[in-house]
Design an enzyme around this catalytic site. Structure first.
Site, PDB file in Angstrom:
ATOM      1  N   THR A 103       5.369 -21.941   4.548  1.00 44.16           N
ATOM      2  CA  THR A 103       5.388 -22.233   5.980  1.00 44.16           C
ATOM      3  C   THR A 103       6.611 -23.072   6.311  1.00 44.16           C
ATOM      4  O   THR A 103       7.226 -23.685   5.439  1.00 44.16           O
ATOM      5  CB  THR A 103       4.152 -23.036   6.411  1.00 44.16           C
ATOM      6  OG1 THR A 103       4.265 -24.386   5.898  1.00 44.16           O
ATOM      7  CG2 THR A 103       2.871 -22.397   5.909  1.00 44.16           C
ATOM      8  N   ASP A 104       6.962 -23.130   7.582  1.00 45.66           N
ATOM      9  CA  ASP A 104       7.927 -24.140   8.004  1.00 45.66           C
ATOM     10  C   ASP A 104       7.200 -25.478   8.053  1.00 45.66           C
ATOM     11  O   ASP A 104       5.977 -25.563   7.905  1.00 45.66           O
ATOM     12  CB  ASP A 104       8.537 -23.771   9.357  1.00 45.66           C
ATOM     13  CG  ASP A 104       9.958 -24.310   9.486  1.00 45.66           C
ATOM     14  OD1 ASP A 104      10.248 -25.374   8.907  1.00 45.66           O
ATOM     15  OD2 ASP A 104      10.781 -23.677  10.175  1.00 45.66           O
TER      16      ASP A 104
END
Length: 562
Positions: A103-104
């Site tokens: 994920t970011d």
């Protein structure tokens, strides 16, 4: 370009321990927020997503990219990190990505704190893991992801087999990188930081990228005998050349300034000193934020006794949300600095832009005699800018985006529908050099373009001097009409970059395939529509040259479905 980047980072990364695992990001649509601000909603129709945003990721996957990062934010109000379609159906099944997906930063928890798409972090974690193929949550001090995962598995909401799937991909990545054999980098590699070969590579990239946008009456290149006044905050700074994500997330602080580089890097003024052998006459004029004009009377007095004035304008360092702005113009005092010099001295003005995005120039585009954009050339970008200014390097960069003339053009692209207005300050692919390059004799091997029967497009290119020239050759197409979906204004299909000595003529050829003209239609099916096809070489420049062929295909031939 994507394929080359992956090869450069990874190489034979499973065996070569000097290489790294590349990461393609941000999947997907991150670069098109509706209001230009970081993490704003992106309104992207599915066929547009497939047509314009998926291809670079497909190229990365085909090149064997090892990892991917999902995108911040939402598309059509759907959070990417919780989307089965984007991160399972599209990424894994349709595109065939096999690597590790991260994920970011904190994006799972952001579903509760920012986007309000989940009741709590546990629900957000459940959706990100059960709905998608996320393998790793990028967090730092926060421990909720791990705790939520344990609870969700213990209570049967997430299966152990789903955990095994992600663990397998993470362990495979570590194995491929040799981390089980040697978990730490070789300390000796620290000595290679700032090595001569790395500095040269960095500078060479800048030399190939700087783009000359205007050069009235051949004001550039400067002569060593010219009396030149240098003005502007970006000319005497290393950190402004490098932007955000350099040293820190938002770049060096005002307190650190350039001292944080400990002698590494350079500035444009240092580059000028190295090229000319003399200390340049310099005034800051205004700070990077354009707080106020400084020493304007002294600047105008110095400008009156100069032959030419070089003004460096640009932006403070930024990344992501901290870089959000409410209007695209450069700070008013940056503009006023140029206006004041032009009104007070009436001498030729060269503007050097140091910016990570195209900022509107207002009347400067008309007032300045020459304009170059250095983009964000990095800590060693100062010397290459000076070399371009003085002609040691003949500029050969081309704009990688459309440069708007007004704020209404902020979302304008060269691939927008052909019926739309396209009259920017400078078009995508635009750029000049110091030599006169003439294009002639465009030919096509056949005037019929059919599936499975590619044609060759050839053109002759002559450098009439007075300098040797590296010349980008860009091939665009435009369909005169296209049933069901409006054709693009122009679409880049191929490009090359050649070197031409003075007086030399070279013949450049491209292979054009009907399959390249396939598009995603309103039913999300990929097909080709017959029509006359216009071929343009370097449109919007004085070198523009065109030809036309007939795209002769069966419109019912469906190439792919989503």
């Amino acid at each position: 370009m994507t394929t080359a980047s992956i090869g450069g980072y990874q190489g034979d990364y499973k065996n070569d321990r000097t290489r790294v695992a590349a990461c393609m990001k941000h999947f997907i649509g991150y670069g098109y927020p509706f209001d230009g601000k970081d993490r704003s909603n992106r309104h992207i129709a599915t066929q547009e997503l497939l047509e314009y945003y998926v291809p670079p990721f497909k190229a990365a996957i085909d090149a064997g990219v090892a990892t991917a990062m999902e995108s911040y934010g939402v598309i059509n109000s759907v959070p990417v990190v919780m989307s089965h379609y984007y991160l399972q159906t599209l990424l894994r099944k349709k595109l065939g990505f096999k690597g590790m997906l991260v994920t970011d930063w904190g994006e799972i928890n952001s579903q509760t704190s920012t986007y309000f798409t989940a009741r709590d972090t546990e629900q957000a974690t459940w959706a990100a893991i059960n709905r998608t193929s996320v393998d790793m949550s990028m967090v730092a001090e926060d421990e909720s992801f791990g705790k939520n995962m344990l609870d969700l598995v213990a209570n049967g909401y997430i299966s152990e087999s789903r955990i095994d799937e992600s663990v397998a991909r993470i362990l495979q990545l570590k194995k491929d990188l040799g981390l089980f054999d040697q978990p730490f980098a070789d300390p000796k590699l620290a000595a290679t930081v700032g090595s001569a070969q790395d500095v040269k590579a960095a500078r060479d990239a800048v030399r190939e990228s700087i783009t000359l946008l205007k050069n009235s009456n051949n004001i550039l290149p400067l002569k060593l005998t010219d009396r030149v006044l240098f003005v502007g905050p970006t000319l005497n700074s290393t950190r402004y050349l490098a932007g955000g994500w350099n040293v820190h997330w938002q770049g060096p602080s005002d307190e650190e300034d350039d001292s944080v580089y400990q002698g590494f890097g350079d500035t444009i003024l240092k580059g000028v000193r190295e090229v000319t052998g003399v200390n340049p006459v310099y005034f800051e004029g205004t700070d990077i934020n354009g707080t106020e004009l400084n020493d304007i009377d002294a600047i105008i007095a110095a400008a009156k006794s100069a032959d030419k004035i070089v003004v460096g304008l640009g932006e403070h360092t930024y990344a992501e949300i901290a870089g959000d702005i409410d209007q695209l113009h450069l700070p008013q005092n940056h503009l006023d600095l140029v206006y004041s010099i032009a009104a007070g001295a009436e001498k030729p003005i060269v503007v050097v832009l140091v910016e990570g995005r195209p900022r509107i120039l207002d009347h400067i585009a008309d007032i300045a005699d020459a304009i170059i954009t250095a983009y964000l050339p990095g800590t060693y970008g100062g010397l290459p800018v000076a070399e371009v200014l003085y002609g040691n390097v003949n500029p050969s960069g081309r704009l990688p985006y459309t440069y708007p003339a007004t704020e209404a053009q902020a979302s304008t692209t060269i691939w927008q529908p052909s019926f739309s207005d396209y009259n920017p300050q400078w078009a995508f692919g635009y750029g000049l050099g110091y030599s006169e390059v003439v294009y002639s004799n465009i030919t096509v091997s056949s005037t019929d373009l059919r599936v499975g029967q590619p044609i060759t497009v050839s053109v002759s290119i002559t450098n009439q001097g007075p300098y040797a020239q590296k010349e980008p050759v860009l091939l665009f197409t435009n369909q005169e009409y296209r049933f069901d979906m409006a054709p693009e204004h122009l679409r880049l299909r191929d490009f090359d970059k050649i070197e031409l000595a003075v007086g030399e003529t070279r013949h450049v050829s491209f292979t054009l395939r009907a399959e390249q003209l396939a598009f995603w239609d309103s039913e999300n099916k990929k097909r080709i529509e017959p029509s006359p096809l216009n071929i343009s070489i370097n449109p919007y420049t004085q070198q523009n040259i065109t030809a036309q062929v007939m795209l002769d295909v069966n419109p019912d031939n469906i190439i792919a479905s989503p």
